[in-house]
Scaffold this motif. Structure first.
Motif, PDB file in Angstrom:
ATOM      1  N   ARG A  25      62.103   9.284  38.278  1.00  0.00           N
ATOM      2  CA  ARG A  25      60.713   8.883  38.874  1.00  0.00           C
ATOM      3  C   ARG A  25      59.557  10.252  38.582  1.00  0.00           C
ATOM      4  NH1 ARG A  25      60.740   9.238  45.567  1.00  0.00           N
ATOM      5  NH2 ARG A  25      59.441   7.419  45.278  1.00  0.00           N
ATOM      6  N   ASP A  26      59.184  10.194  37.404  1.00  0.00           N
ATOM      7  CA  ASP A  26      58.658  10.918  36.519  1.00  0.00           C
ATOM      8  C   ASP A  26      58.175  12.211  36.818  1.00  0.00           C
ATOM      9  OD1 ASP A  26      58.239   8.526  34.786  1.00  0.00           O
ATOM     10  OD2 ASP A  26      56.669   7.620  36.148  1.00  0.00           O
ATOM     11  N   MET A  27      59.422  12.982  37.518  1.00  0.00           N
ATOM     12  CA  MET A  27      58.439  14.825  38.923  1.00  0.00           C
ATOM     13  C   MET A  27      58.099  14.975  37.254  1.00  0.00           C
ATOM     14  SD  MET A  27      62.030  15.250  40.970  1.00  0.00           S
ATOM     15  CE  MET A  27      61.298  16.626  40.936  1.00  0.00           C
ATOM     16  N   THR A  28      58.196  15.081  35.951  1.00  0.00           N
ATOM     17  CA  THR A  28      57.639  16.251  34.816  1.00  0.00           C
ATOM     18  C   THR A  28      56.654  15.712  34.961  1.00  0.00           C
ATOM     19  OG1 THR A  28      60.596  16.396  35.101  1.00  0.00           O
ATOM     20  CG2 THR A  28      58.949  17.248  32.840  1.00  0.00           C
ATOM     21  N   SER A  29      56.900  13.999  34.529  1.00  0.00           N
ATOM     22  CA  SER A  29      54.850  13.385  33.722  1.00  0.00           C
ATOM     23  C   SER A  29      54.236  13.899  34.904  1.00  0.00           C
ATOM     24  CB  SER A  29      55.098  12.450  33.485  1.00  0.00           C
ATOM     25  OG  SER A  29      56.510  11.747  32.186  1.00  0.00           O
ATOM     26  N   ARG A  30      54.169  13.791  36.515  1.00  0.00           N
ATOM     27  CA  ARG A  30      53.360  14.032  37.579  1.00  0.00           C
ATOM     28  C   ARG A  30      52.893  15.484  36.839  1.00  0.00           C
ATOM     29  NH1 ARG A  30      53.239  10.100  41.123  1.00  0.00           N
ATOM     30  NH2 ARG A  30      54.889   7.796  40.694  1.00  0.00           N
ATOM     31  N   LEU A  31      53.939  16.134  37.073  1.00  0.00           N
ATOM     32  CA  LEU A  31      53.354  17.698  37.225  1.00  0.00           C
ATOM     33  C   LEU A  31      52.982  18.100  35.561  1.00  0.00           C
ATOM     34  CD1 LEU A  31      53.838  20.621  37.920  1.00  0.00           C
ATOM     35  CD2 LEU A  31      56.065  21.019  36.860  1.00  0.00           C
ATOM     36  N   ALA A  32      53.325  17.440  34.338  1.00  0.00           N
ATOM     37  CA  ALA A  32      52.311  17.726  33.665  1.00  0.00           C
ATOM     38  C   ALA A  32      51.304  16.764  33.651  1.00  0.00           C
ATOM     39  CB  ALA A  32      53.049  16.981  31.825  1.00  0.00           C
ATOM     40  N   ALA A  33      50.664  15.472  34.497  1.00  0.00           N
ATOM     41  CA  ALA A  33      49.302  15.495  34.730  1.00  0.00           C
ATOM     42  C   ALA A  33      49.000  16.475  35.620  1.00  0.00           C
ATOM     43  CB  ALA A  33      50.203  13.649  34.756  1.00  0.00           C
ATOM     44  N   HIS A  34      49.345  16.912  36.285  1.00  0.00           N
ATOM     45  CA  HIS A  34      48.079  17.465  37.251  1.00  0.00           C
ATOM     46  C   HIS A  34      48.423  18.820  37.128  1.00  0.00           C
ATOM     47  CE1 HIS A  34      47.813  19.062  41.954  1.00  0.00           C
ATOM     48  NE2 HIS A  34      47.272  19.260  41.290  1.00  0.00           N
ATOM     49  N   VAL A  35      48.983  19.420  35.591  1.00  0.00           N
ATOM     50  CA  VAL A  35      48.861  20.675  34.786  1.00  0.00           C
ATOM     51  C   VAL A  35      47.490  20.079  33.461  1.00  0.00           C
ATOM     52  CG1 VAL A  35      49.382  22.244  32.094  1.00  0.00           C
ATOM     53  CG2 VAL A  35      50.871  21.396  34.253  1.00  0.00           C
ATOM     54  N   MET A  36      48.003  18.843  33.136  1.00  0.00           N
ATOM     55  CA  MET A  36      46.121  18.515  32.971  1.00  0.00           C
ATOM     56  C   MET A  36      44.703  18.771  33.440  1.00  0.00           C
ATOM     57  SD  MET A  36      46.253  15.093  30.834  1.00  0.00           S
ATOM     58  CE  MET A  36      44.025  14.566  30.263  1.00  0.00           C
ATOM     59  N   VAL A  37      45.620  18.340  34.847  1.00  0.00           N
ATOM     60  CA  VAL A  37      44.333  18.818  35.927  1.00  0.00           C
ATOM     61  C   VAL A  37      43.691  19.563  36.059  1.00  0.00           C
ATOM     62  CG1 VAL A  37      43.275  17.872  38.416  1.00  0.00           C
ATOM     63  CG2 VAL A  37      45.113  15.895  37.475  1.00  0.00           C
ATOM     64  N   ARG A  38      44.122  21.009  36.320  1.00  0.00           N
ATOM     65  CA  ARG A  38      44.383  22.045  36.483  1.00  0.00           C
ATOM     66  C   ARG A  38      43.219  22.734  35.065  1.00  0.00           C
ATOM     67  NH1 ARG A  38      46.067  24.512  40.644  1.00  0.00           N
ATOM     68  NH2 ARG A  38      46.946  22.962  42.413  1.00  0.00           N
ATOM     69  N   PHE A  39      43.567  21.887  34.279  1.00  0.00           N
ATOM     70  CA  PHE A  39      43.186  22.430  33.143  1.00  0.00           C
ATOM     71  C   PHE A  39      41.400  21.849  33.075  1.00  0.00           C
ATOM     72  CE2 PHE A  39      40.725  21.852  28.725  1.00  0.00           C
ATOM     73  CZ  PHE A  39      41.647  22.955  28.270  1.00  0.00           C
ATOM     74  N   LEU A  40      42.093  20.722  33.425  1.00  0.00           N
ATOM     75  CA  LEU A  40      40.025  19.131  33.084  1.00  0.00           C
ATOM     76  C   LEU A  40      39.549  19.804  33.878  1.00  0.00           C
ATOM     77  CD1 LEU A  40      41.625  15.671  33.545  1.00  0.00           C
ATOM     78  CD2 LEU A  40      40.704  17.386  30.944  1.00  0.00           C
ATOM     79  N   PHE A  41      39.084  20.617  35.503  1.00  0.00           N
ATOM     80  CA  PHE A  41      38.598  20.922  36.592  1.00  0.00           C
ATOM     81  C   PHE A  41      38.122  22.230  36.966  1.00  0.00           C
ATOM     82  CE2 PHE A  41      39.881  16.459  38.007  1.00  0.00           C
ATOM     83  CZ  PHE A  41      39.240  15.906  37.451  1.00  0.00           C
ATOM     84  N   LEU A  42      37.465  22.856  35.985  1.00  0.00           N
ATOM     85  CA  LEU A  42      36.670  24.012  36.888  1.00  0.00           C
ATOM     86  C   LEU A  42      36.466  24.299  37.377  1.00  0.00           C
ATOM     87  CD1 LEU A  42      36.115  24.289  32.732  1.00  0.00           C
ATOM     88  CD2 LEU A  42      37.974  24.966  33.788  1.00  0.00           C
TER      89      LEU A  42
END
Length: 313
Positions: A296-313
């Motif tokens: 269910r894209d669990m790993t890709s969703r977590l990876a996307a959230h990791v990206m979000v945490r880097f994007l939004f300071l």
């Protein structure tokens, strides 16, 4: 008939709320002369993976998962809807020649940096082998680079038994002189997942190693905060390399080398947020996501959230 009432050819159908901005809405394709806040590039190479992997499909899957997140942070009471992400696309990988693929990855990252369109960058792998040419490009462009690596493994395997693989990027960088040993920090190294020889290699070359035992005892956020401060004093920029198998298999089942005893998703996200706050942190790669074996894209969703945490300071 010039137009359709409810059909949008070439576009996915999804619910739209006039008050919601999704992160995918912030993405736009790079065109010459454009500038933005963050540059995004896909490095879809996985033929060098020791464990059979289709992580070459991860850049597109992670991009699609950005549609699951909004630009508003309730915890920070801030909406990041004006952030501009320039997508440089995916590197065309050679179908058979690994050396040619490594060269294409290096050239593409270098060219992205040379247009100076953005201040920060996200690189989506691919297996961890993509970090070797990517970090080389950053070192050539910025000078001295410090790296914080989230990983269950040291990735300093010998090259005699298989050439350059996803298990060799940091050995390759250290031995080639592109990365000093004490400029590399490894966080989340997991027990019973590495050979003694490679642990000794890391120690002998001055690599700072934090095992899961260290994380449990000290906490990952204090470790990352300490090392970011140290690296900021001795390097020009800091590069984050997130191997998703640093996360426990319960949170990242779509990694080629899953295993128990890893980081929770909250530990991973909190530590990336802590690192990204520092002004010298300029780039992050996210690697080792295989959409073909994910659930269910669990790993890709977590990876996307990791990206979000880097994007939004």
């Amino acid at each position: 008939m010039d137009k359709f009432s409810f059909l949008h050819p070439g576009m996915k159908s999804h619910f739209s709320d006039r008050f919601v901005t999704r992160i995918s809405d912030c993405l736009g394709w790079y065109k010459e002369g454009m500038s933005g806040d963050v540059g995004l590039i896909g490095l879809p190479a996985s033929k060098s993976s020791i464990t059979p992997s289709h992580s070459s499909g991860a850049p597109q899957t992670i991009r699609s998962c950005l549609n699951s997140y909004t630009t508003y942070s309730g915890e920070r009471s801030k909406d990041y809807k004006d952030l501009r992400i320039l997508d440089f696309g995916d590197v065309r990988i050679h179908p058979t020649n690994l050396d040619e693929t490594i060269s294409r990855l290096y050239i593409s990252v270098k060219e992205m940096l040379e247009v100076r369109a953005c201040e920060r960058y996200v690189l989506l792998g691919g297996d961890h082998g993509v970090s070797y040419p990517a970090i080389r490009a950053f070192q050539d462009h910025y000078g001295t680079v410090g790296v914080i690596q989230w990983d269950a493994h040291h990735d300093v395997r010998n090259l005699e038994d298989g050439g350059r693989t996803n298990g060799t990027p940091f050995r390759s960088l250290v031995e080639s002189g592109h990365l000093k040993g004490d400029h590399l920090v490894q966080v989340g190294i997991r027990d019973f997942s590495n050979a003694m020889k490679y642990h000794e290699f890391a120690k002998d070359h001055g690599i700072k190693v934090y095992t899961m035992g260290d994380v449990e005892q000290t906490g990952i956020v204090p470790i990352v905060k300490k090392e970011v401060e140290r690296l900021s004093k001795i390097t020009n920029i800091i590069y984050l390399s997130v191997d998703m198998d640093a996360a426990d298999q319960a949170f990242a089942p779509g990694c080629p080398a899953i295993g128990p005893g890893g980081l929770t998703s909250r530990e991973l996200l909190a530590s990336v947020s802590e690192a990204a706050k520092h002004e010298k942190v300029k780039a992050m790669d996210i690697v080792e996501v295989d959409p073909a074996v994910d659930f269910r894209d669990m790993t890709s969703r977590l990876a996307a959230h990791v990206m979000v945490r880097f994007l939004f300071l």
